[in-house]
Design a protein around this motif. Structure first.
Motif, PDB file in Angstrom:
ATOM      1  N   ASP A  66       7.901  -0.255  -4.454  1.00 48.25           N
ATOM      2  CA  ASP A  66       8.733   1.081  -4.834  1.00 48.25           C
ATOM      3  C   ASP A  66       8.137   2.209  -4.161  1.00 48.25           C
ATOM      4  O   ASP A  66       9.223   3.329  -4.068  1.00 48.25           O
ATOM      5  CB  ASP A  66       8.584   1.002  -6.373  1.00 48.25           C
ATOM      6  CG  ASP A  66       9.371  -0.105  -6.896  1.00 48.25           C
ATOM      7  OD1 ASP A  66      10.276  -0.135  -6.996  1.00 48.25           O
ATOM      8  OD2 ASP A  66       8.454  -0.919  -7.636  1.00 48.25           O
ATOM      9  N   ILE A  67       6.816   2.356  -3.595  1.00 47.64           N
ATOM     10  CA  ILE A  67       6.575   3.503  -2.838  1.00 47.64           C
ATOM     11  C   ILE A  67       6.982   3.318  -1.486  1.00 47.64           C
ATOM     12  O   ILE A  67       7.421   4.298  -0.735  1.00 47.64           O
ATOM     13  CB  ILE A  67       5.000   3.593  -3.117  1.00 47.64           C
ATOM     14  CG1 ILE A  67       4.508   3.753  -4.420  1.00 47.64           C
ATOM     15  CG2 ILE A  67       4.621   4.911  -2.379  1.00 47.64           C
ATOM     16  CD1 ILE A  67       5.352   4.809  -5.382  1.00 47.64           C
ATOM     17  N   ILE A  68       6.791   2.212  -0.981  1.00 43.10           N
ATOM     18  CA  ILE A  68       6.966   2.036   0.446  1.00 43.10           C
ATOM     19  C   ILE A  68       8.397   1.754   0.849  1.00 43.10           C
ATOM     20  O   ILE A  68       8.880   2.037   1.876  1.00 43.10           O
ATOM     21  CB  ILE A  68       6.024   0.728   1.036  1.00 43.10           C
ATOM     22  CG1 ILE A  68       4.449   1.058   0.759  1.00 43.10           C
ATOM     23  CG2 ILE A  68       6.473   0.465   2.403  1.00 43.10           C
ATOM     24  CD1 ILE A  68       4.117   2.437   1.621  1.00 43.10           C
ATOM     25  N   LEU A  69       9.190   1.005   0.009  1.00 43.66           N
ATOM     26  CA  LEU A  69      10.426   0.603   0.332  1.00 43.66           C
ATOM     27  C   LEU A  69      11.556   1.786   0.734  1.00 43.66           C
ATOM     28  O   LEU A  69      12.099   1.586   1.953  1.00 43.66           O
ATOM     29  CB  LEU A  69      11.209  -0.128  -0.715  1.00 43.66           C
ATOM     30  CG  LEU A  69      12.598  -0.959  -0.672  1.00 43.66           C
ATOM     31  CD1 LEU A  69      12.675  -1.600   0.867  1.00 43.66           C
ATOM     32  CD2 LEU A  69      12.855  -1.566  -1.614  1.00 43.66           C
ATOM     33  N   PRO A  70      11.489   2.992  -0.061  1.00 42.37           N
ATOM     34  CA  PRO A  70      12.166   4.042   0.432  1.00 42.37           C
ATOM     35  C   PRO A  70      11.717   4.682   1.543  1.00 42.37           C
ATOM     36  O   PRO A  70      12.659   4.967   2.309  1.00 42.37           O
ATOM     37  CB  PRO A  70      12.060   5.194  -0.977  1.00 42.37           C
ATOM     38  CG  PRO A  70      11.628   4.028  -2.141  1.00 42.37           C
ATOM     39  CD  PRO A  70      10.875   3.188  -1.517  1.00 42.37           C
TER      40      PRO A  70
END
Length: 342
Positions: A300-304
């Motif tokens: 959820d930190i990297i996907l955006p």
């Protein structure tokens, strides 16, 4: 600024120079009376109830500006067109995002502005995922009025350097998902990761075009990755098989597909086994199993960031250890929490 303090009983028929705040603990905070309101005899009781025995009669010189107009001028100077500004209330103007994206804050420039006399500008953390109409910053002046030269100084700083806040918009992408696991492939258990990943992606404005279930076999994982890429997937997620167990071979499969590994392992918990690779220009994320259990993980930190097409380097990943530990709160409020904040 020339101001005259007079008792409210003598102010009937006169306009208020600024919003007057009313607070009911735990219930309400806002303007009881707005700037410009003409005081009436029947207002006296309510004014006294909010602690107002006197008001200011205000006269500004041509070199000065009222707090409301100052807040608007500051907000306009520090933002790009990705934001809009609300009408000032109690001297404060909110800055809201027009669309979805990652907030970018020039921290050095922010500090320069907040070092100017009587100016405050507060923002969310740089890197915060913003959704439409979300408050990302707010500004005001401390005195009731301020010399215009201070606002001109802010405008000059932003012209010479950059805007304090900007938005890196998320792109809508066609995403393919490779679901790994012998237990799923042979029908022993039902897959749950695909629906969870699809829900996350759709919440960011992307959509899943195809899912492929494969066994724990590097060759078949690689074939599925290449097939999805050739069929138009602009991003590929591979779920499961990211741990050090002997049956977990997703990393081998990604390598077999001839993708370049940017990183495998990230200083964020939960989700430290996350993998990020690229095949040509197609990003690939290897998703650890914890992502189907925890609401917030490294994914959820990297996907955006990937959807915003940030150039993510190994050095960027190293810095994420600061703030990379989830508190596992009983009532999760992510992303409105410290997890993953710069």
């Amino acid at each position: 600024m020339n101001s005259k303090k007079i008792r409210i009983e003598e102010a009937i028929g006169l306009p208020l120079a600024h919003d007057l705040t009313r607070i009911i603990p735990g219930e309400f905070k806002g303007a009881a009376f707005k700037r410009g309101h003409i005081i009436q005899k029947e207002d006296i009781g309510q004014l006294k109830a909010i602690g107002k025995e006197s008001i200011y009669i205000l006269e500004l010189s041509p070199e000065e500006i009222h707090e409301d107009e100052a807040a608007i001028q500051i907000a306009e100077a520090v933002t790009t067109n990705d934001f809009f500004i609300t009408e000032p209330c109690e001297g404060k103007a909110n800055i809201k995002s027009r669309t979805m994206g990652l907030l970018k804050v020039d921290k050095d420039l922010l500090c320069q502005i907040n070092s100017l006399a009587g100016i405050i500008l507060a923002t969310l953390h740089s890197g915060t995922l913003c959704r439409p109409e979300m408050v990302v910053a707010a500004t005001r002046i401390i005195p009731l009025a301020i010399e215009k030269k201070w606002l001109e100084a802010i405008e000059k700083l932003c012209r010479e350097q950059d805007k304090v806040i900007s938005l890196q918009q998320l792109k809508s992408k066609k995403v393919g998902i490779v679901i790994t696991g012998n237990e799923i492939y042979h029908g022993m258990i039902k897959d749950s990761s695909g629906d969870i990943m699809q829900g996350k992606l759709e919440s960011y404005g992307s959509h899943v075009t195809r899912r492929i279930i494969v066994p724990d076999d590097p060759i078949e994982i690689a074939q599925a990755i290449r097939l999805l890429r050739e069929s138009g997937s602009e991003m590929i997620l591979v779920t499961g098989g990211m741990s050090v167990d002997p049956d977990d071979v997703t990393l081998e499969g990604v390598k077999e597909a001839k993708a370049s590994i940017i990183f495998y392992g990230i200083p964020i918990l939960p989700g430290s086994m996350l993998l990020y690779a690229v095949l040509g220009s197609t990003p690939i994320l290897g998703v650890p199993a914890c992502a189907i259990y925890h609401k917030a993980t490294a994914l959820d930190i990297i996907l955006p960031k990937v959807l915003a097409e940030e150039d993510i380097t190994k050095d960027d990943i190293i810095t994420l250890g600061h703030g990379g530990l989830c508190l596992h709160c009983g009532n999760c409020h992510f992303p409105a929490c410290p997890f993953g904040k710069e």
